[in-house]
Design a protein around this motif. Structure first.
Motif, PDB file in Angstrom:
ATOM      1  N   LEU A 138       0.682  -1.361  -0.047  1.00 15.90           N
ATOM      2  CA  LEU A 138      -0.018  -0.059  -0.104  1.00 15.90           C
ATOM      3  C   LEU A 138       0.771   1.345   0.033  1.00 15.90           C
ATOM      4  CD1 LEU A 138      -3.049   0.003  -0.025  1.00 15.90           C
ATOM      5  CD2 LEU A 138      -3.007   0.783   2.628  1.00 15.90           C
ATOM      6  N   PHE A 158     -11.095   1.267   7.993  1.00 14.57           N
ATOM      7  CA  PHE A 158     -10.427   0.046   8.225  1.00 14.57           C
ATOM      8  C   PHE A 158      -9.084   0.171   8.234  1.00 14.57           C
ATOM      9  CE2 PHE A 158     -14.110  -1.448   6.011  1.00 14.57           C
ATOM     10  CZ  PHE A 158     -14.552  -2.401   6.603  1.00 14.57           C
ATOM     11  N   ALA A 159      -8.760   1.400   9.589  1.00 12.73           N
ATOM     12  CA  ALA A 159      -7.555   1.894   9.618  1.00 12.73           C
ATOM     13  C   ALA A 159      -6.409   1.185   9.669  1.00 12.73           C
ATOM     14  CB  ALA A 159      -7.586   3.283  10.445  1.00 12.73           C
ATOM     15  N   VAL A 164      -2.422   5.113   6.450  1.00  9.39           N
ATOM     16  CA  VAL A 164      -2.858   6.262   5.614  1.00  9.39           C
ATOM     17  C   VAL A 164      -3.146   7.496   6.364  1.00  9.39           C
ATOM     18  CG1 VAL A 164      -5.037   6.590   4.252  1.00  9.39           C
ATOM     19  CG2 VAL A 164      -3.828   4.301   4.086  1.00  9.39           C
ATOM     20  N   PHE A 181     -12.276  -1.080  14.267  1.00 11.82           N
ATOM     21  CA  PHE A 181     -13.142  -1.696  15.766  1.00 11.82           C
ATOM     22  C   PHE A 181     -12.074  -2.212  16.683  1.00 11.82           C
ATOM     23  CE2 PHE A 181     -14.526  -6.171  13.690  1.00 11.82           C
ATOM     24  CZ  PHE A 181     -13.449  -6.507  13.401  1.00 11.82           C
ATOM     25  N   TYR A 209     -17.203  -0.961  11.573  1.00 15.62           N
ATOM     26  CA  TYR A 209     -17.580  -0.243  10.132  1.00 15.62           C
ATOM     27  C   TYR A 209     -18.855   0.209   9.870  1.00 15.62           C
ATOM     28  CZ  TYR A 209     -17.440   0.956   5.291  1.00 15.62           C
ATOM     29  OH  TYR A 209     -17.427   1.541   3.919  1.00 15.62           O
ATOM     30  N   PHE A 210     -19.746  -0.755   9.883  1.00 15.23           N
ATOM     31  CA  PHE A 210     -21.096  -0.888   9.388  1.00 15.23           C
ATOM     32  C   PHE A 210     -22.090   0.264  10.228  1.00 15.23           C
ATOM     33  CE2 PHE A 210     -19.882  -5.085   8.085  1.00 15.23           C
ATOM     34  CZ  PHE A 210     -20.194  -4.940   6.653  1.00 15.23           C
ATOM     35  N   ALA A 251     -14.424 -10.427   7.024  1.00 13.25           N
ATOM     36  CA  ALA A 251     -14.480 -10.449   8.259  1.00 13.25           C
ATOM     37  C   ALA A 251     -16.001 -10.450   8.730  1.00 13.25           C
ATOM     38  CB  ALA A 251     -13.823  -9.170   8.898  1.00 13.25           C
ATOM     39  N   VAL A 258     -17.864  -8.372   6.157  1.00 15.32           N
ATOM     40  CA  VAL A 258     -17.131  -7.714   5.049  1.00 15.32           C
ATOM     41  C   VAL A 258     -16.697  -9.005   4.128  1.00 15.32           C
ATOM     42  CG1 VAL A 258     -14.919  -6.641   4.618  1.00 15.32           C
ATOM     43  CG2 VAL A 258     -15.887  -6.038   6.702  1.00 15.32           C
TER      44      VAL A 258
HETATM   45  C1  LIG Z   1      -6.326  -5.723   6.297  1.00 18.32           C
HETATM   46  S1  LIG Z   1      -6.367  -4.373   7.519  1.00 18.32           S
HETATM   47  C2  LIG Z   1      -6.722  -3.016   6.548  1.00 18.32           C
HETATM   48  C3  LIG Z   1      -5.338  -2.329   6.062  1.00 18.32           C
HETATM   49  C4  LIG Z   1      -5.526  -0.851   6.268  1.00 18.32           C
HETATM   50  N1  LIG Z   1      -6.156  -0.580   5.452  1.00 18.32           N
HETATM   51  C5  LIG Z   1      -4.050  -0.399   6.200  1.00 18.32           C
HETATM   52  O1  LIG Z   1      -4.105   1.015   5.628  1.00 18.32           O
HETATM   53  O2  LIG Z   1      -3.056  -0.822   6.535  1.00 18.32           O
HETATM   54  C6  LIG Z   1      -7.783  -4.842   8.423  1.00 18.32           C
HETATM   55  C7  LIG Z   1      -8.313  -4.141   9.345  1.00 18.32           C
HETATM   56  O3  LIG Z   1      -9.840  -3.972   9.369  1.00 18.32           O
HETATM   57  C8  LIG Z   1     -10.082  -4.137  10.690  1.00 18.32           C
HETATM   58  N2  LIG Z   1     -11.627  -4.248  10.457  1.00 18.32           N
HETATM   59  C9  LIG Z   1     -11.926  -5.963  10.188  1.00 18.32           C
HETATM   60  N3  LIG Z   1     -13.558  -5.883  10.077  1.00 18.32           N
HETATM   61  C10 LIG Z   1     -13.789  -4.620  10.626  1.00 18.32           C
HETATM   62  C11 LIG Z   1     -15.106  -3.880  10.812  1.00 18.32           C
HETATM   63  N4  LIG Z   1     -16.225  -4.835  10.909  1.00 18.32           N
HETATM   64  N5  LIG Z   1     -15.359  -2.873  11.283  1.00 18.32           N
HETATM   65  C12 LIG Z   1     -14.233  -2.129  11.643  1.00 18.32           C
HETATM   66  N6  LIG Z   1     -12.839  -2.403  11.249  1.00 18.32           N
HETATM   67  C13 LIG Z   1     -12.887  -3.752  11.035  1.00 18.32           C
HETATM   68  C14 LIG Z   1      -9.238  -5.121  11.353  1.00 18.32           C
HETATM   69  O4  LIG Z   1      -9.503  -4.512  12.894  1.00 18.32           O
HETATM   70  C15 LIG Z   1      -8.094  -4.299  10.896  1.00 18.32           C
HETATM   71  O5  LIG Z   1      -7.481  -3.554  11.344  1.00 18.32           O
END
Ligand SMILES: C[S@@+](CC[C@H](N)C(=O)[O-])C[C@H]1O[C@@H](n2cnc3c(N)ncnc32)[C@H](O)[C@@H]1O
Length: 338
Positions: A138, A158-159, A164, A181, A209-210, A251, A258
Motif C-alpha cells: 500500500l 479499516f484504518a 494512511v 474496531f 465499520y457498518f 471479516a 465484510v
Molecule cells: C487488512 S487491515 C486494513 C489495512 C489498512 N487499511 C491499512 O492501511 O493498512 C484490516 C483492518 O480492518 C479492521 N476490521 C475488520 N473488520 C472490521 C469491521 N467490521 N469494522 C471495523 N474494522 C474492521 C481490522 O481490525 C484491521 O485493522
C-alpha cells in the motif's frame, strides 16, 4: 548456491534502481523478495528499517538456508539487518511462536522504527496479530494520499495502524480521522502519531465499520432479524473530502460481513455517500481472485446507481517490489473523483 539463493540474488539485482529511489525519498521499508512471482511461492523477505522479516506460508525454511538468505540481504544492502523469521506455514497462516527453526535475538524483537515517505512507523517483529504493522504493497497509495491531502478532511476506513491517516496528516490534511474496531490496532496508530510529533494530531474512532459509516452517510443502522445490536458510538452524518476504503478480504461482526468477493457494494455504497460532492474516494480490493476489470465495472456501476457518477477513475498499482508477471497484482486500488 541453491536455486533459492540464486532467485534472491536476481530479485535484489532487479530491485536496485527502485531501492536507490526509495532510499532517496526517505523509505527503508520494502519487499526484497516476493516469492510467488520470483521463484519461491509462499516465501517473502521484507525490510522494515533495521529489521529483516522473513515469512514462509507454505513450508518452513531450513535454518542454514534462512541464515544464508539473511546474510545475502545484509551484504547487498550493506546493513546489519536484525533477522526475524515468522513461519506461518501452520493453519490459518498463524505465526509459529515456538521458533523451532530460528529464535530471533531480543534486539530484533524490540520496538523498532522504519521509514516510509520520510515518516516514522512502528516496527514490531512479534505482536498480538499475525501481519506486520505496515502493509508494504500500500506504499504507493499512502504516497498518493500524502501528495493529495493538503487542506482536506480525510476519513481512513479499516484504518489498522493508521498508516494512511499518518500520510494524510503529513500531507497537510486539516483533519485525519481513523476508524477501526480493534483498539490494539488504533493503539499502534497512536504510537505512529507519537513517532511523528511535528505532525498535526490525528483523530481515532473505535467502532465497527457498518454502524459508523452508515451514520456518517445518513443511512439507518440496520437491525439484524431478531438480534439486538451491540452498542456503538453515535456519530453525526457528514461528508469528507477524501475517503480511503481498504477493507480486509473477509471479516464477520455482529453488524455485518465484510466480503470483498460477494458483496463489495455494502462497503462501497455508504463510503460513497460519506464522500463530498466534489471529493475523492480511494478504494481497494486485495483479493487475488477478483479481476481488476470486473471489480472496476462493479464500482462504477454502484456509483452510477447512487446518482454519484465518477468523473475520473485512475488505477494505482503497487511499486516494483511487488512484481506481478501477469500484470494483475492482488492489491487493486482505484482513485475515484466525483
Ligand atoms: C487488512 S487491515 C486494513 C489495512 C489498512 N487499511 C491499512 O492501511 O493498512 C484490516 C483492518 O480492518 C479492521 N476490521 C475488520 N473488520 C472490521 C469491521 N467490521 N469494522 C471495523 N474494522 C474492521 C481490522 O481490525 C484491521 O485493522
Amino acid at each position: 548456491m541453491t536455486s533459492l539463493d540464486q532467485a534472491l540474488r536476481a530479485a535484489l539485482h532487479t530491485r536496485q534502481p527502485l531501492l536507490d529511489e526509495l532510499h532517496q525519498q526517505g523509505t527503508d521499508c520494502y519487499r526484497l523478495f516476493h516469492g510467488s512471482q520470483e521463484g519461491a511461492g509462499g516465501l517473502t523477505l521484507d525490510r522494515y528499517g533495521p529489521q529483516l522479516l522473513v515469512q514462509s506460508f507454505h513450508q518452513s525454511l531450513e535454518r542454514d538456508q534462512l541464515l544464508r538468505l539473511a546474510e545475502n540481504c545484509r551484504e547487498h544492502l550493506n546493513e546489519p539487518l536484525l533477522l526475524v523469521y515468522n513461519d506461518r506455514s501452520q493453519g490459518n497462516s498463524r505465526v509459529d511462536r515456538q521458533d523451532p527453526v530460528y529464535r530471533a535475538e531480543d534486539a530484533a524483537l524490540d520496538d523498532l522504527v522504519g521509514h516510509e515517505w520520510g515518516l516514522n512507523y512502528r516496527v514490531r517483529g512479534r505482536h498480538a496479530g499475525q501481519d506486520p504493522l505496515l502493509f508494504l504493497d500500500l506504499r504507493n497509495a499512502r504516497g498518493w494520499v500524502k501528495a493529495h491531502s493538503a487542506d482536506k478532511s480525510v476519513l481512513n476506513l479499516f484504518a489498522y495502524t493508521c498508516g494512511v491517516g499518518l500520510a494524510a496528516s503529513a500531507g497537510g490534511a486539516r483533519e485525519s480521522l481513523n476508524l477501526d474496531f480493534a483498539e490494539g490496532n488504533l493503539a499502534v496508530g497512536r504510537e505512529n502519531a507519537a513517532l511523528n510529533p511535528e505532525l498535526p494530531p490525528m483523530q481515532f474512532i473505535q467502532s465497527d465499520y457498518f454502524p459508523a459509516i452508515r451514520q456518517l452517510a445518513g443511512l439507518p443502522v440496520a437491525q439484524r432479524r431478531g438480534h439486538p445490536l451491540p452498542s456503538y458510538p453515535r456519530l453525526a452524518a457528514r461528508q469528507f473530502d477524501l475517503v480511503f476504503l481498504d477493507p480486509p478480504a473477509w471479516a464477520k461482526s455482529a453488524f455485518g460481513t465484510v466480503d470483498l468477493l460477494r458483496d463489495y457494494q455494502s462497503l462501497l455504497k455508504p463510503a460513497i455517500l460519506a464522500t463530498a460532492a466534489d471529493g475523492v474516494l480511494v478504494c481497494c480490493n486485495n483479493l487475488a481472485k477478483v479481476a481488476l476489470a470486473d471489480w472496476r465495472e462493479q464500482v462504477l456501476r454502484c456509483a452510477d446507481k447512487l446518482g454519484r457518477p465518477v468523473r475520473d477513475c485512475q488505477v494505482l498499482a503497487p511499486a516494483a517490489d511487488f512484481p506481478s508477471l501477469d500484470g494483475q497484482p492482488p492489491l487493486k486500488t482505484l482513485i475515484l473523483r466525483f
